[in-house]
Design a protein around this motif. Structure first.
Motif, short mmCIF file in Angstrom:
data_model
loop_
_atom_site.label_atom_id
_atom_site.label_comp_id
_atom_site.label_asym_id
_atom_site.label_seq_id
_atom_site.Cartn_x
_atom_site.Cartn_y
_atom_site.Cartn_z
N ASN A 301 0.82 -1.20 0.00
CA ASN A 301 0.00 0.00 0.00
C ASN A 301 0.85 1.26 0.00
O ASN A 301 0.38 2.33 -0.36
N ARG A 302 2.13 1.14 0.43
CA ARG A 302 3.03 2.29 0.41
C ARG A 302 3.63 2.49 -0.97
O ARG A 302 4.11 3.56 -1.29
N TYR A 303 3.65 1.46 -1.80
CA TYR A 303 4.33 1.50 -3.08
C TYR A 303 3.33 1.59 -4.23
O TYR A 303 3.50 0.98 -5.26
N ILE A 304 2.26 2.36 -4.01
CA ILE A 304 1.27 2.57 -5.04
C ILE A 304 1.03 4.06 -5.20
O ILE A 304 1.39 4.87 -4.35
N TRP A 305 0.42 4.44 -6.32
CA TRP A 305 0.10 5.84 -6.56
C TRP A 305 -1.04 6.27 -5.64
O TRP A 305 -1.99 5.53 -5.41
N ASP A 306 -0.91 7.48 -5.14
CA ASP A 306 -1.83 7.98 -4.12
C ASP A 306 -2.98 8.76 -4.78
O ASP A 306 -2.77 9.82 -5.37
N ASP A 318 -5.20 -0.69 -11.64
CA ASP A 318 -4.47 -1.88 -11.18
C ASP A 318 -4.13 -1.77 -9.69
O ASP A 318 -2.98 -1.97 -9.28
N ASN A 319 -5.16 -1.44 -8.89
CA ASN A 319 -4.98 -1.31 -7.45
C ASN A 319 -3.88 -0.33 -7.07
O ASN A 319 -3.14 -0.54 -6.11
N THR A 322 -0.53 1.36 -11.40
CA THR A 322 -0.27 2.09 -12.64
C THR A 322 -1.09 3.37 -12.65
O THR A 322 -2.15 3.46 -12.04
N VAL A 323 -0.57 4.35 -13.37
CA VAL A 323 -1.30 5.61 -13.55
C VAL A 323 -1.30 5.93 -15.03
O VAL A 323 -0.32 5.69 -15.74
N GLN A 324 -2.43 6.45 -15.50
CA GLN A 324 -2.59 6.73 -16.92
C GLN A 324 -2.95 8.20 -17.10
O GLN A 324 -3.79 8.75 -16.37
#
Length: 431
Positions: A301-306, A318-319, A322-324
């Motif tokens: 959860n720390r290594y995802i886009w906020d 993708d939970n 990824t960011v688009q």
């Protein structure tokens, strides 16, 4: 990067013209040195070359346990007071650290460790380097290179490390140092057992290795209900013997009891006592909340886009992985949930899968960044663009690196919070 100390005498390094001593190394390669300089920079050389014994008068000295690759780094450091980042490779780093330890050059050891931690060596070769340092040097708590490599390998899921990159003794050091410790660790304990057992089988024979690969599914395969054939392991006693040094550092009580009963116990490569102790722990303590991963699990959860630190037009998928940026969104920013402490060195990768224009990667403050305005125009954002230019507070550093193709690009961000510095690696080349 360069670690530096003292005067530069680089023209004298391994130069026969200005040398009065031949140094014979383990691999029988001969190097050249000046005994006065060597003695002045190293107490070990001083005691050896000016002790009134045979070595004091001979023009040759032998080091049967020091490889020439390591000795060359020692000579570079003794003569120049520095080592260049490009001097260290995956083939000489451990030898250099061992030689520095032998000659009691603690500053050189620190330099080697810093270069490894801040270069692609630790990103690309940490399993190999951990294996080599484990085979070369004793396990001690103060071995900073060993500890740094263990920390680096611990955050790589073992399933992502190809068999052959990490040796049995390297794996043993990884498991022993992280066993019952509060260290970040990426691999669930069943996968730790699986990797250990297959690696042990690989030491026995290729057939045994293939059998274990088929008998031990990954957790993902189990979740997909893949049927495992109950193949006979003909060399299970040999596998058990190879596995024995690792078993004591595998926390079987963290493994689901159904997996213990259905997958591990039938293999007959782990002592019944160890399996029964795991059953007993779960049965008597009824500790159903015990994590199936040792140490501090790496909280994804720390290594995802906020989503709450994101431009309004960006799409997170993708939970959070990824960011688009849709067409026409102009400049928009998004940051991850990772917060960098006041001290420490941090490195992470951002992969740009596809783009229709330019892309920017960097670091920002956790507060006071406007996610609707280009980060490079703001005082709290530092970014590198695919143009090769760096921006901060509307200032630009032109040609920080050559322009790069963005599709498939891997950008590594290096932050040293101790020195308050930032650097970037683009597709394997650090700038």
């Amino acid at each position: 990067m360069m670690c530096h100390k003292g005067a530069d005498l680089s023209f004298l390094v391994n130069n026969p013209k200005y040398s009065d001593l031949t140094i014979l190394c383990e691999d029988e390669k001969k190097l050249h040195g000046c005994r006065a300089i060597l003695a002045a920079r190293s107490e070990v050389f001083d005691r050896l070359l000016y002790n009134g014994m045979k070595e004091s008068y001979d023009n040759q000295v032998s080091f049967p346990k020091i490889n020439s690759a390591g000795m060359e780094i020692v000579l570079e450091y003794i003569y120049t007071g520095s080592i260049k980042e490009e001097s260290l490779t995956k083939d000489n780093t451990v030898e250099a650290f061992y030689a520095a330890d032998y000659f009691q050059l603690s500053d050189l050891q620190d330099c080697i460790t810093k270069i490894v931690k801040n270069s692609n060596l630790i990103n690309n070769y940490s399993p190999e380097l951990l294996s080599k340092v484990s085979e070369t040097m004793p396990l001690t708590e103060d071995n900073v290179l060993l500890n740094s490599l263990v920390e680096a390998v611990a955050i790589i899921p073992l399933n992502n490390i190809e068999f052959g990159r990490l040796s049995i003794i390297g794996l043993k050091n990884l498991l022993s140092i992280t066993y019952e410790k509060e260290m970040p660790f990426a691999t669930r304990e069943y996968e730790v057992f699986r990797y250990s057992a297959i690696l042990a089988a690989k030491q026995v024979s290729n057939d045994t290795y293939k059998t274990l690969m088929e008998r031990l599914p990954t957790l993902e395969q189990m979740e997909n209900s893949i049927i495992v054939e109950n193949m006979i392991i003909t060399d299970r006693q040999k596998v058990a013997k190879e596995l024995e040094p690792l078993v004591k550092f595998i926390d079987f009580k963290r493994i689901n009891t159904q997996i213990l009963a259905d997958i591990i116990e039938p293999l007959e490569i782990v002592l019944d006592k160890i399996i029964s102790n795991a059953y007993r722990y779960v049965a008597l303590l009824n500790n159903l909340n015990l994590s199936d991963i040792r140490g501090k699990s790496i909280n994804e959860n720390r290594y995802i886009w906020d989503e709450i630190a994101c431009g309004s037009k960006l799409i997170i998928e993708d939970n959070g992985k990824t960011v688009q940026a849709p067409n026409g969104c102009s400049y928009q920013n998004v940051r991850t949930k990772v917060a960098l402490e006041n001290k420490g060195i941090f490195t992470w990768d951002v992969i740009i899968e596809r783009t229709c224009g330019c892309a920017w990667v960097g670091v920002c403050a956790s507060e006071n960044l406007d996610y609707e305005v280009f980060a490079g125009y703001q005082p709290t954002g530092w970014v590198l663009g695919s143009s090769g230019n760096c921006y901060y507070s509307n200032k630009v550093l032109y040609n920080y690196c050559p322009p790069f193709e963005v599709d498939g690009a891997r950008i590594t961000v290096h932050i040293d919070m101790n020195k308050r510095t930032c650097a970037f690696t683009v597709n394997g080349t650090k700038y």
